[in-house]
Enzyme design. Sequence first.
Site, PDB file in Angstrom:
ATOM      1  CE  LYS B  96      -3.822   1.645   2.786  1.00 52.04           C
ATOM      2  NZ  LYS B  96      -4.919   1.702   3.959  1.00 52.04           N
ATOM      3  CB  SER B 172      -7.997   3.558   2.958  1.00 49.41           C
ATOM      4  OG  SER B 172      -7.033   2.752   4.033  1.00 49.41           O
ATOM      5  CB  SER B 196      -8.183   0.630   6.007  1.00 47.79           C
ATOM      6  OG  SER B 196      -8.898   1.983   6.043  1.00 47.79           O
TER       7      SER B 196
END
Lengths: 106, 531
Positions: B96, B172, B196
Amino acid sequence: MSEQITQEVFEHLVELAALQLDPEQAEYLRRQLNNQLKAIHELEAIPLDEDIPISLHGVPYEESGSAKPREDEWIKYPDVKAILDQAPQIEDGYIVVPDIPHTELK
Amino acid sequence: MELCDLTALELTKMLRKKEVSAVEILQSSLDRIAKVDGRPGSLDHTTELTEEDKQKVHAFITRTDEIALIQAQEVDRKISAGEDPGLLAGVPFSVKDIFCVKDTCSTAASKILANFKAPYTATPVERMLQAGAVMVGKVNLDEFTYGSSNESSAFQPSPRNPWKTDRVPGGSSGGSAASVGAGEVPLSLGTDTAGSIRQPAAFCGVVGVKPTYGRVSRYGLIAFASSLDCPGPVARTVSDAAAMLQVIGGADPHDATASPLDMPDYLSTIEDGVKGMRIGLSPDYFRITYPDPKTGDLLSQPLPAEIENAVRSAAEKLAAMGAEIIEDVPMPNTRFGIPAYFVISRVEAASNLHRYDGVKYGLRTQQSFNDLNKMYRFTRNEGFGLQPKLRILMGMYVSAAQYSEQYYRRALRVRTLIRRDFEAVYDPRGKYRLDALLTPTTPTTAFEMAAVYGNSVLMQYADQLTVPANHAGIPGISLPAGFDASGLPIGIQLLGADFTESTLFRIGRAFEKATETESWRQVKPQVLQDF
């Protein structure tokens, strides 16, 4: 419920947040802030005894489960240039910024 | 089936037997990315989305193919030389783009960090590399992790759900979950602040783990809400997730909040089953709250039946394997998780975002000013999207001296109540004595792109079943548990007491075994149906 974050309050927040918004953004953001406050008001429905402490972290920091603080020693970073190279403007090893305004404190 | 469709542990096993090389594994992963990912996210928002774009996953912002090849060659060299190549040798993984990785762009999916090349590497990434895993690139996310759909990324096109590309992947860590779900990589490193990792894992039909707060170092993680942020694994199987946590977890001298408690050997107990375990179901996780679209008033309704049925079916399977299911476990403060999160996370986010000022690194406005304050304001206006601005403004409002008692301190006390809910049900001398709670992960399956984005309250309520674990600091895992009527994955969640990840892995693995022959396990995502 009337809007809690009025135009005047909002403009003060924008100043504190060091932002510069166009009118369309400002309208959207102020509306969303007031909508979020409606959700936050749920918290007022909870009876909270005075003796309930705050929790800054979920997992408690007990001695057995916490890292020991390290010695507060200065350690030279091995590649200072790599840090300085990130700055948008440098000169002779100094980071350059526009003039810092002088403000008379009241 | 191609190499990239195998699990991480299957790949390392084949590698050690010299049935395949790390370079061949990497090539399989790169081929899959080339087939399904489409163009990477960029700051160019002028290019219209084509029909082809709408069929792609768009998980990546930055590809690191050349570095990955060097890493894979080094793994092959170690194997040839008879050296230990590491637990995850040769396994491709994505990161990420909220983690700093030396000499790669580390953008946080924000224009303000678009040109930032980190001078150091985050501890969890460093540990993956030391374990022989091969980083193929940085994946997209909501800007600074602020969102539950990935649509707020400054790098467009934002990721799409591999199961149906007109749906969001969640967020996210949407790029992480999409890249694993589409078979681009077996593993991805994500972060979980309100859900997330678990929410996008549920939306994309993969396994997502939010470890106990402090189990994984946050060193090198670009901070959102520092008391809630947890790095963790996204994987296709529970065993792969356990192996990855084994690698990334543990004490770190660079992070004082990383726990010094010993790391258990997760894989040594993962097949031990659930006999004798006490697993709870709570009615407070079977009702959902959402804001009325017109008035904003909060409404409550039962969870969609398909999702509740998935949880109850999982409970029955675990009971058949010897677990005791405890019904009606009270978790009365669950519904206050989101209101408290609106306050706590915003205060911490506003504090963390003040460092972006156009001085030390990142974007500085190109406009010329002779006043530092003006430079700050124009830089931050140009660099931040709407979601960071919203969080800064709310954080400043609820922490202001005149409102702090009403909002911030009250939210912190509500956090205590949420924590106490969990402590009560896991207490070994208490009434319930649970090993884990079994809940749904999300209140819905993946929603359509653009259906929620813009309504910041409704979007936040997507995390209502995951955020209590972040307030409490406890670990959680989301597992795929079938599909809804429209073919979208359903996720179920296990929540445990502090540092009981090994228990959650055991239960998760038992559930996998109980369902491994079910037909839904054979269904492929939409983006893989032509392969």
